[in-house]
Design a protein around this motif. Structure first.
Motif, PDB file in Angstrom:
ATOM      1  N   GLN A   1       0.834  -1.203   0.000  1.00 57.22           N
ATOM      2  CA  GLN A   1       0.000   0.000   0.000  1.00 57.22           C
ATOM      3  C   GLN A   1       0.872   1.258   0.000  1.00 57.22           C
ATOM      4  OE1 GLN A   1      -2.146   0.756   3.593  1.00 57.22           O
ATOM      5  NE2 GLN A   1      -3.329   2.423   2.692  1.00 57.22           N
TER       6      GLN A   1
ATOM      7  N   SER B   1       1.713   2.345  -3.445  1.00 54.29           N
ATOM      8  CA  SER B   1       0.591   3.051  -4.082  1.00 54.29           C
ATOM      9  C   SER B   1       0.426   4.449  -3.514  1.00 54.29           C
ATOM     10  CB  SER B   1      -0.708   2.269  -3.864  1.00 54.29           C
ATOM     11  OG  SER B   1      -0.614   1.012  -4.465  1.00 54.29           O
ATOM     12  N   HIS B   2       0.597   4.556  -2.218  1.00 46.92           N
ATOM     13  CA  HIS B   2       0.482   5.839  -1.536  1.00 46.92           C
ATOM     14  C   HIS B   2       1.540   6.816  -2.060  1.00 46.92           C
ATOM     15  CE1 HIS B   2      -0.014   7.907   2.652  1.00 46.92           C
ATOM     16  NE2 HIS B   2       0.149   8.797   1.712  1.00 46.92           N
ATOM     17  N   ARG B   3       2.743   6.319  -2.187  1.00 47.00           N
ATOM     18  CA  ARG B   3       3.837   7.146  -2.695  1.00 47.00           C
ATOM     19  C   ARG B   3       3.518   7.638  -4.100  1.00 47.00           C
ATOM     20  NH1 ARG B   3       7.781   6.718  -5.964  1.00 47.00           N
ATOM     21  NH2 ARG B   3       9.685   7.874  -5.681  1.00 47.00           N
ATOM     22  N   GLN B   4       2.999   6.746  -4.925  1.00 41.92           N
ATOM     23  CA  GLN B   4       2.633   7.109  -6.300  1.00 41.92           C
ATOM     24  C   GLN B   4       1.524   8.155  -6.313  1.00 41.92           C
ATOM     25  OE1 GLN B   4       4.215   6.154  -9.031  1.00 41.92           O
ATOM     26  NE2 GLN B   4       2.898   7.442 -10.282  1.00 41.92           N
ATOM     27  N   ALA B   5       0.524   7.988  -5.444  1.00 39.81           N
ATOM     28  CA  ALA B   5      -0.584   8.945  -5.378  1.00 39.81           C
ATOM     29  C   ALA B   5      -0.079  10.322  -4.959  1.00 39.81           C
ATOM     30  CB  ALA B   5      -1.653   8.451  -4.413  1.00 39.81           C
ATOM     31  N   LEU B   6       0.870  10.350  -4.025  1.00 43.36           N
ATOM     32  CA  LEU B   6       1.438  11.631  -3.602  1.00 43.36           C
ATOM     33  C   LEU B   6       2.187  12.297  -4.750  1.00 43.36           C
ATOM     34  CD1 LEU B   6       2.786  10.957  -0.009  1.00 43.36           C
ATOM     35  CD2 LEU B   6       0.923  12.468  -0.672  1.00 43.36           C
TER      36      LEU B   6
ATOM     37  N   GLU C   1       1.510  12.107  -7.759  1.00 44.93           N
ATOM     38  CA  GLU C   1       0.522  12.610  -8.719  1.00 44.93           C
ATOM     39  C   GLU C   1      -0.393  13.662  -8.098  1.00 44.93           C
ATOM     40  OE1 GLU C   1      -1.407   9.010  -9.947  1.00 44.93           O
ATOM     41  OE2 GLU C   1       0.364   8.312 -11.036  1.00 44.93           O
TER      42      GLU C   1
ATOM     43  N   GLY D   1      -2.127  13.309  -5.142  1.00 46.83           N
ATOM     44  CA  GLY D   1      -3.280  12.707  -4.465  1.00 46.83           C
ATOM     45  C   GLY D   1      -3.354  13.093  -3.001  1.00 46.83           C
TER      46      GLY D   1
ATOM     47  N   THR E   1      -5.992  10.724   3.369  1.00 45.66           N
ATOM     48  CA  THR E   1      -6.843   9.543   3.272  1.00 45.66           C
ATOM     49  C   THR E   1      -6.016   8.271   3.270  1.00 45.66           C
ATOM     50  OG1 THR E   1      -8.448  10.798   2.006  1.00 45.66           O
ATOM     51  CG2 THR E   1      -8.623   8.402   1.901  1.00 45.66           C
ATOM     52  N   LEU E   2      -5.025   8.199   2.389  1.00 39.03           N
ATOM     53  CA  LEU E   2      -4.203   6.991   2.301  1.00 39.03           C
ATOM     54  C   LEU E   2      -3.393   6.783   3.575  1.00 39.03           C
ATOM     55  CD1 LEU E   2      -3.041   7.295  -1.404  1.00 39.03           C
ATOM     56  CD2 LEU E   2      -4.579   5.586  -0.447  1.00 39.03           C
TER      57      LEU E   2
END
Length: 146
Positions: A33, A36-41, A43, A45, A49-50
């Motif tokens: 997770q 994914s969290h790192r990727q969302a940041l 972009e 994000g 929430t994450l």
């Protein structure tokens, strides 16, 4: 006191194994997770929430499973007796469990960093994944093969 627990040795061992599975599986899922969290940041994000999900997973599932694992493992150790410390397989397993506990702290620190929207390198997350996998394989193999 230990005489009262000894008839329940196999039950204690079974619950210990269940808590190990939940702890190590939870850590593995949490590290996945984090990627994914790192990727969302990256972009743009929502870190809150994450990060909240990761923090809640630690608090509600992973931390209690770690504590249960350690307490039940200590109980099993005392039921078996201190002569267990002389066995090389147990020394290696104990060192790996201590390393896994340290890795747990590193994962928790990474969750906190990402929740604050701090930058975390992809290399750090890959290192957490590799270390978790290596320690999990080693601990389980030693416990079974001894």
């Amino acid at each position: 006191m230990m005489d009262l627990l000894f008839p329940y040795y196999l039950w204690i061992k079974a619950v210990h194994v269940v808590s190990v599975v939940i702890w190590l599986g939870g850590q593995a899922l949490l590290v996945a997770q984090l990627a994914s969290h790192r990727q969302a940041l990256a972009e743009g994000g929502g870190a809150e929430t994450l990060g909240g999900i990761g923090q809640r997973g630690l608090r509600v599932v992973i931390n209690p499973a770690m504590l249960a694992t350690l307490l039940l493992g200590a109980t099993l150790f005392f039921l078996r007796g201190p002569e267990l410390l002389a066995e090389p397989w147990f020394q290696v397993k104990l060192a790996c469990v201590l390393a896994m506990t340290g890795l747990h702290g590193a994962i928790a620190a990474t969750v906190s960093s990402l929740r604050r929207a701090d930058r975390v390198s992809a290399g750090r997350i890959r290192m957490l994944q590799a270390a978790g996998l290596a320690l999990t394989v080693t601990i389980i193999s030693i416990a079974i093969i001894k």
